[in-house]
Design an enzyme around this catalytic site. Structure first.
Site, PDB file in Angstrom:
ATOM      1  N   ASN A   1       8.184 -34.282 -35.574  1.00 41.19           N
ATOM      2  CA  ASN A   1       8.037 -34.643 -34.269  1.00 41.19           C
ATOM      3  C   ASN A   1       8.721 -35.765 -33.574  1.00 41.19           C
ATOM      4  O   ASN A   1       9.144 -35.990 -32.603  1.00 41.19           O
ATOM      5  CB  ASN A   1       6.532 -34.579 -33.782  1.00 41.19           C
TER       6      ASN A   1
ATOM      7  N   SER B   1       7.077 -48.291 -30.877  1.00 41.99           N
ATOM      8  CA  SER B   1       5.799 -48.949 -31.237  1.00 41.99           C
ATOM      9  C   SER B   1       5.561 -50.127 -31.879  1.00 41.99           C
ATOM     10  O   SER B   1       6.559 -50.488 -32.446  1.00 41.99           O
ATOM     11  CB  SER B   1       5.133 -47.465 -31.989  1.00 41.99           C
TER      12      SER B   1
ATOM     13  N   TYR C   1       4.316 -43.696 -39.634  1.00 37.15           N
ATOM     14  CA  TYR C   1       4.644 -43.650 -38.345  1.00 37.15           C
ATOM     15  C   TYR C   1       5.695 -44.682 -37.688  1.00 37.15           C
ATOM     16  O   TYR C   1       6.490 -44.439 -36.803  1.00 37.15           O
ATOM     17  CB  TYR C   1       3.164 -43.637 -37.692  1.00 37.15           C
TER      18      TYR C   1
ATOM     19  N   LYS D   1       9.321 -44.712 -35.907  1.00 45.58           N
ATOM     20  CA  LYS D   1       9.672 -45.320 -34.640  1.00 45.58           C
ATOM     21  C   LYS D   1      10.795 -46.056 -34.868  1.00 45.58           C
ATOM     22  O   LYS D   1      11.666 -46.246 -33.866  1.00 45.58           O
ATOM     23  CB  LYS D   1       8.599 -46.363 -34.130  1.00 45.58           C
TER      24      LYS D   1
HETATM   25  N1  LIG Z   1      -0.786 -44.691 -26.217  1.00 42.80           N
HETATM   26  C1  LIG Z   1      -0.377 -45.987 -27.012  1.00 42.80           C
HETATM   27  O1  LIG Z   1      -0.995 -46.966 -26.763  1.00 42.80           O
HETATM   28  C2  LIG Z   1       1.045 -45.760 -27.719  1.00 42.80           C
HETATM   29  C3  LIG Z   1       1.893 -44.892 -27.688  1.00 42.80           C
HETATM   30  N2  LIG Z   1       3.142 -45.034 -28.343  1.00 42.80           N
HETATM   31  C4  LIG Z   1       3.867 -43.878 -28.196  1.00 42.80           C
HETATM   32  O2  LIG Z   1       4.161 -43.291 -26.870  1.00 42.80           O
HETATM   33  C5  LIG Z   1       4.257 -42.071 -27.013  1.00 42.80           C
HETATM   34  C6  LIG Z   1       3.277 -41.285 -26.137  1.00 42.80           C
HETATM   35  O3  LIG Z   1       2.156 -41.775 -26.952  1.00 42.80           O
HETATM   36  P1  LIG Z   1       0.466 -40.878 -26.167  1.00 42.80           P
HETATM   37  O4  LIG Z   1       0.876 -40.791 -24.609  1.00 42.80           O
HETATM   38  O5  LIG Z   1      -0.437 -41.904 -26.589  1.00 42.80           O
HETATM   39  O6  LIG Z   1       0.370 -39.814 -26.968  1.00 42.80           O
HETATM   40  P2  LIG Z   1      -0.522 -38.515 -26.517  1.00 42.80           P
HETATM   41  O7  LIG Z   1      -0.963 -37.804 -27.986  1.00 42.80           O
HETATM   42  O8  LIG Z   1      -1.422 -38.878 -25.812  1.00 42.80           O
HETATM   43  O9  LIG Z   1       0.788 -37.602 -25.898  1.00 42.80           O
HETATM   44  C7  LIG Z   1       2.015 -37.266 -26.547  1.00 42.80           C
HETATM   45  C8  LIG Z   1       2.128 -35.964 -25.700  1.00 42.80           C
HETATM   46  O10 LIG Z   1       3.432 -35.429 -26.297  1.00 42.80           O
HETATM   47  C9  LIG Z   1       3.246 -34.040 -26.616  1.00 42.80           C
HETATM   48  N3  LIG Z   1       4.024 -33.296 -27.740  1.00 42.80           N
HETATM   49  C10 LIG Z   1       3.529 -34.141 -29.008  1.00 42.80           C
HETATM   50  N4  LIG Z   1       4.619 -33.636 -29.751  1.00 42.80           N
HETATM   51  C11 LIG Z   1       5.567 -32.874 -29.212  1.00 42.80           C
HETATM   52  C12 LIG Z   1       6.485 -32.072 -29.382  1.00 42.80           C
HETATM   53  N5  LIG Z   1       6.931 -31.965 -30.556  1.00 42.80           N
HETATM   54  N6  LIG Z   1       7.046 -31.362 -28.596  1.00 42.80           N
HETATM   55  C13 LIG Z   1       6.850 -31.406 -27.197  1.00 42.80           C
HETATM   56  N7  LIG Z   1       5.776 -32.272 -26.904  1.00 42.80           N
HETATM   57  C14 LIG Z   1       5.139 -32.920 -27.837  1.00 42.80           C
HETATM   58  C15 LIG Z   1       1.728 -33.897 -26.771  1.00 42.80           C
HETATM   59  O11 LIG Z   1       1.278 -32.484 -26.310  1.00 42.80           O
HETATM   60  C16 LIG Z   1       1.417 -34.842 -25.625  1.00 42.80           C
HETATM   61  O12 LIG Z   1       0.887 -34.482 -24.533  1.00 42.80           O
HETATM   62  C17 LIG Z   1       4.518 -41.560 -28.233  1.00 42.80           C
HETATM   63  O13 LIG Z   1       5.586 -41.432 -28.959  1.00 42.80           O
HETATM   64  C18 LIG Z   1       3.566 -42.658 -29.112  1.00 42.80           C
HETATM   65  O14 LIG Z   1       4.204 -43.029 -30.376  1.00 42.80           O
HETATM   66  C19 LIG Z   1       3.533 -46.123 -28.770  1.00 42.80           C
HETATM   67  C20 LIG Z   1       2.779 -47.228 -28.853  1.00 42.80           C
HETATM   68  C21 LIG Z   1       1.479 -47.192 -28.287  1.00 42.80           C
HETATM   69  O1  LIG Z   2       1.529 -46.851 -31.553  1.00 43.68           O
HETATM   70  C1  LIG Z   2       0.628 -46.893 -31.599  1.00 43.68           C
HETATM   71  O2  LIG Z   2      -0.227 -47.908 -31.016  1.00 43.68           O
HETATM   72  C2  LIG Z   2      -1.501 -48.260 -30.584  1.00 43.68           C
HETATM   73  C3  LIG Z   2      -2.158 -49.332 -31.310  1.00 43.68           C
HETATM   74  O3  LIG Z   2      -2.384 -49.434 -32.398  1.00 43.68           O
HETATM   75  P1  LIG Z   2      -3.697 -49.849 -33.324  1.00 43.68           P
HETATM   76  O4  LIG Z   2      -3.298 -49.804 -34.810  1.00 43.68           O
HETATM   77  O5  LIG Z   2      -4.040 -51.181 -32.886  1.00 43.68           O
HETATM   78  O6  LIG Z   2      -4.730 -48.901 -32.897  1.00 43.68           O
HETATM   79  C4  LIG Z   2      -2.438 -46.842 -30.973  1.00 43.68           C
HETATM   80  O7  LIG Z   2      -3.423 -47.296 -30.128  1.00 43.68           O
HETATM   81  C5  LIG Z   2      -1.613 -45.738 -30.560  1.00 43.68           C
HETATM   82  O8  LIG Z   2      -2.260 -44.721 -30.804  1.00 43.68           O
HETATM   83  C6  LIG Z   2      -0.450 -45.633 -31.466  1.00 43.68           C
HETATM   84  O9  LIG Z   2       0.274 -44.541 -30.836  1.00 43.68           O
END
Ligand SMILES: NC(=O)C1=CN([C@@H]2O[C@H](COP(=O)(O)OP(=O)(O)OC[C@H]3O[C@@H](n4cnc5c(N)ncnc54)[C@H](O)[C@@H]3O)[C@@H](O)[C@H]2O)C=CC1
Ligand SMILES: O=C1O[C@H](COP(=O)(O)O)[C@@H](O)[C@H](O)[C@H]1O
Length: 294
Positions: A90, A115, A152, A156
């Site tokens: 992914n 990340s 993970y 990234k």
């Molecule tokens: N939420 C956070 O605090 C953080 C998020 N990130 C990064 O930001 C991005 C988004 O994170 P979130 O929105 O929190 O995750 P999430 O899990 O809420 O959303 C990810 C979306 O991507 C879609 N998805 C996953 N794999 C897929 C694939 N192979 N093909 C098509 N769609 C796919 C899922 O269906 C989902 O809607 C990720 O790459 C994550 O690693 C990085 C650091 C912190």
């Molecule tokens: O990359 C990500 O980081 C956030 C923050 O990390 P945490 O270890 O403090 O929880 C995480 O919430 C998020 O799911 C992840 O995609």
């Protein structure tokens, strides 16, 4: 940006924060492997601009990429505990497919959701927990090499390296945003690390808006709010992108309540998606990750 913007992972937490904030400001192509309910889609986005596809499906990604001017690439496995087979597929293979398709389509700007976990290894035992506290002046600024603390994070760091390759070899503008911890309405509760790297929803939308509007070559920036507790510098995001965050976890109590008189996040602004339910993660949750208000 006159051409459409492709948003991968549009149905997730980050994607919805972006669409709530700037959903009316661009012509979007929304791609997610899960169908998006109407509540998660801004009014102006037609069915033809919604793609249900996996990012490892090269043909589908190339189709979605046609005529696109910029990409915000979020799709992937966000779990810090994600196993190798999932991040390989992914996060690494998927990102390569999306970036390669972007280059081939002549995309001008590419924002990659990296990340904090790409540099989690800097949080050594001798630096923590002081690192997460206001009076500690240690800072990472994006010039340090990746130092992941889990697979993970490796995925990234690999995405950042792919961005470097496609910028250097093909001239695509690439910004890697090392996102901290996105939660809605308040910082992560009773969690020092999370409060140090909090990214509010409105700052998230503003930051990715800047990624679409600013001129840059290759950048690595930190995606956090203006938190007093921060150990990530905001200088590069301010200078290269014009990022001006509005929020600060210091405006909330440790338990996540707004402090009296402090400027706090006002929530979503786009009526089209303001009532969208929180994103349901489609990977099992990290065992120790707070999910409230994400
Ligand atoms: N939420 C956070 O605090 C953080 C998020 N990130 C990064 O930001 C991005 C988004 O994170 P979130 O929105 O929190 O995750 P999430 O899990 O809420 O959303 C990810 C979306 O991507 C879609 N998805 C996953 N794999 C897929 C694939 N192979 N093909 C098509 N769609 C796919 C899922 O269906 C989902 O809607 C990720 O790459 C994550 O690693 C990085 C650091 C912190
Ligand atoms: O990359 C990500 O980081 C956030 C923050 O990390 P945490 O270890 O403090 O929880 C995480 O919430 C998020 O799911 C992840 O995609």
């Amino acid at each position: 940006m006159d051409e459409p913007v492709l948003l991968t992972g549009a149905g997730g937490r980050v994607g919805q924060a972006i669409l709530r904030g700037i959903g009316d400001d661009y012509e979007w192509r929304l791609l997610d492997r899960e169908p998006l309910p109407a509540a998660k889609v801004p009014d102006r986005v037609t069915d033809a601009d919604r793609y249900v596809a996996d990012i490892t499906d090269e043909r589908a990604v190339r189709e979605a990429m046609e005529g696109v001017g910029a990409v915000i690439h979020l799709a992937g496995d966000p779990r810090k505990t994600a196993p190798w087979d999932s991040v390989l597929r992914n996060n690494i293979d998927g990102t390569q497919v999306v970036m390669r398709a972007a280059v081939d389509a002549g995309v001008e700007k590419f924002a990659f959701a990296s990340s904090n976990h790409a540099v989690g290894g800097y949080e050594t035992d001798d630096r923590t927990p002081d690192l997460y506290r206001t009076d500690d002046d240690y800072r990472l600024d994006g010039t340090e090499p990746p130092r992941p603390g889990n697979l993970y994070g490796v995925s990234k760091a690999t995405g950042e390296a792919l961005g470097r390759l496609y910028h250097d070899e093909h001239g695509m503008s690439v910004v890697c945003v090392r996102i901290g911890n996105l939660t809605r309405d308040h910082p992560p509760r009773e969690y020092e690390r999370g409060q140090a790297m909090w990214l509010s929803h409105r700052d998230c939308a503003h930051l990715f808006d800047r990624c679409l509007r600013a001129d840059y070559g290759y950048e690595v920036v930190y995606g956090i709010s203006n938190n007093d507790r921060r150990y990530y510098s905001l200088e590069r995001a301010r200078e290269a992108l014009g990022y001006a965050p509005a929020d600060n976890s210091a405006n909330y109590t440790f338990e996540g309540e707004p402090k009296e008189g402090a400027a706090t996040e006002d929530g979503g602004t786009d009526p089209a998606v303001a009532e969208a339910p929180p994103a349901e993660p489609n990977f099992p949750s990290d065992p120790d990750t707070p999910t409230d208000g994400a």
